[in-house]
Design an enzyme around this catalytic site. Structure first.
Site, PDB file in Angstrom:
ATOM      1  N   ALA A  12       0.837  -1.200   0.000  1.00  0.00           N
ATOM      2  CA  ALA A  12       0.000   0.000   0.000  1.00  0.00           C
ATOM      3  C   ALA A  12       0.867   1.242   0.000  1.00  0.00           C
ATOM      4  CB  ALA A  12      -0.933  -0.026   1.213  1.00  0.00           C
TER       5      ALA A  12
ATOM      6  N   GLU B 174       9.492  -4.235 -10.198  1.00  0.00           N
ATOM      7  CA  GLU B 174       8.045  -4.182 -10.447  1.00  0.00           C
ATOM      8  C   GLU B 174       7.768  -3.779 -11.894  1.00  0.00           C
ATOM      9  OE1 GLU B 174       5.747  -2.120  -7.506  1.00  0.00           O
ATOM     10  OE2 GLU B 174       3.951  -2.090  -8.757  1.00  0.00           O
TER      11      GLU B 174
END
Ligand code: FAD
Length: 397
Positions: free
Chosen positions: A140, A259
């Protein structure tokens, strides 16, 4: 019963995967077994999960049981002792089969935070569950008022005795609705440069003051359980901090390279899959007395797409090799992230068009892929942010 699993594709497909480094006989066996698992156990359920907007939990445990979660993880933590090449095969085969479960986010984006920056105790506590599918992960970072500008996050963590008290909210969190552990980017210092005051803290499901909001209603990727997360005087022990205090921004910037590589692989394979679907379609669909693929306009569109996809594949294979060799990929992965995502969107648009009315129907796979691919130019760093990084490297910003 005859084995109907399609052959492994490291070398045999039109767009050659394997980059010359993950196409050994052992890799091909891994790929074939995975392909069989996806085709027989998961693909038959895809439409049902898409409609329910949920993937049942047994799917995660099954991935874990077969060694497809965190395949790079050492055996001492419950992994199967492979490496990133096995992860790439998992990403490729899942994207080819259209199995839209956030496995790569869990295995290759979030678990590495614990593995690289966690304490030995944190690794022993959490990593075995990550590999087995018992502990589902989310990360998050994004907040309602801070996405691209990560240094602007406002969620605060304040020390209280041996704990942190976290207050704030996060949004667009993939796996958020059903995660067991979420790594939360928090501001622990409001003095000094904004990016230096960010710390990563792991929050377990059930921590007092941690609640999951509604599952967000999105354009695509319906099975990702994307949610808002709320922290109201949420108390977690300081031993849940990942890495050093104030180093969170640096950790995120470092991990974002991996990522973005994962994101580029997903976009590339999706483009390859859409191309193959469409090639079959234009060869079969008849109009004006012949297969539509015979019209020169359509044949040339296919040739143009094949060229763009091959350019993406060649660049990506080179990038995967660089990453495996430990080369700094910041520049090239920024290029791959934006260009391949934009290319996959061009391919999605064109392939949908060539399916005619069927390209607008839910039961056609091209439709689901068209919806899903729209995320690729936004999440994990937008196209504009990738260009900003490159422009900085050119001394222009
Ligand atoms: C499906 C989905 C899943 C996601 N999963 C996660 C997750 O698991 N965890 C998580 O933390 N986040 C997640 N995100 C959030 C994602 O990373 C952000 O949406 C993304 O970084 C963009 O941030 P934003 O939405 O706040 O857009 P903004 O930052 O507000 O950007 C809006 C627009 O302005 C542009 N822009 C911004 N700054 C500049 C600039 N300096 N120059 C030029 N243009 C600029 C952007 O490129 C964009 O086009 C997810 C998002 C989606 C859509």
């Amino acid at each position: 019963m005859p084995d109907t699993t399609p052959p492994a594709n490291g070398r045999t497909d039109r767009f050659v995967r394997g980059a010359g480094v993950y196409d050994s006989p052992e890799h091909e066996r891994f790929r074939t077994a995975l392909r069989r698992f996806l085709a027989t156990e998961l693909v038959p359920h895809l439409a049902e999960w898409e409609a329910q907007r949920e993937v049942p939990r047994w799917v995660w445990r099954r991935f874990g049981e077969l060694g497809y979660l965190c395949p790079w993880l050492e055996e001492e933590y419950g992994g199967s002792g492979g490496d990133f090449t096995h992860s790439v095969i998992v990403m490729e085969e899942m994207a080819l089969a259209g199995v839209d479960v956030e496995v790569s986010l869990h295995s290759d984006i979030i678990a590495p935070y614990i593995h690289q920056f966690g304490t030995p105790e944190q690794k022993r506590r959490w990593l075995p569950g990550c590999a087995s599918g018992e502990t589902l992960l989310a990360i998050a970072m994004t907040e309602p008022d801070a996405g691209s500008d990560l240094a602007a996050i406002r969620t605060r963590a304040v020390k209280d005795g041996n704990d942190y008290i976290i207050d704030g909210s996060k949004t667009f969190i993939s796996n958020g609705a059903h995660c067991d552990l979420v790594i939360v980017a928090c501001r622990t210092d409001s003095e000094g440069p904004a990016h230096k005051g960010i710390t990563l803290i792991a929050v377990e499901n059930g921590a007092p003051g941690f609640t999951k909001g509604r599952k967000l209603n999105k354009l695509g990727h319906h099975t990702h359980g994307t949610a808002e997360l709320f922290f109201e005087s949420c108390r977690v022990p300081q031993t849940n901090r990942i890495g050093a205090e104030g180093r969170g921004f640096y950790y995120m910037m470092r991990q974002l390279q991996r990522e973005r590589l994962v994101a580029a692989i997903g976009s590339q394979v999706n483009a390859e899959a859409m191309f193959e679907l469409t090639l079959q379609y234009v060869k079969a669909r008849q109009a004006f007395g012949q297969p539509i693929g015979r019209f020169q306009y359509i044949a040339f569109k296919m040739a143009e797409m094949e060229t763009e996809i091959e350019l993406g594949r060649t660049f990506l294979n080179d990038l995967i090799r660089d990453f495996l060799h430990g080369t700094d990929i910041t520049r090239k992965v920024s290029m791959a992230k934006w260009w391949i995502a934009e290319m996959a969107n061009r391919v999605a648009y064109q392939c949908t068009q060539l399916h005619g009315g069927y390209g607008y129907m839910e039961e056609y796979e091209i439709t689901r892929r068209f919806r899903n691919v729209r995320m690729d130019t936004i999440a994990a760093g937008t196209t504009e942010i990738m260009k900003m990084i490159l422009a900085k490297g050119l001394g222009l910003q």
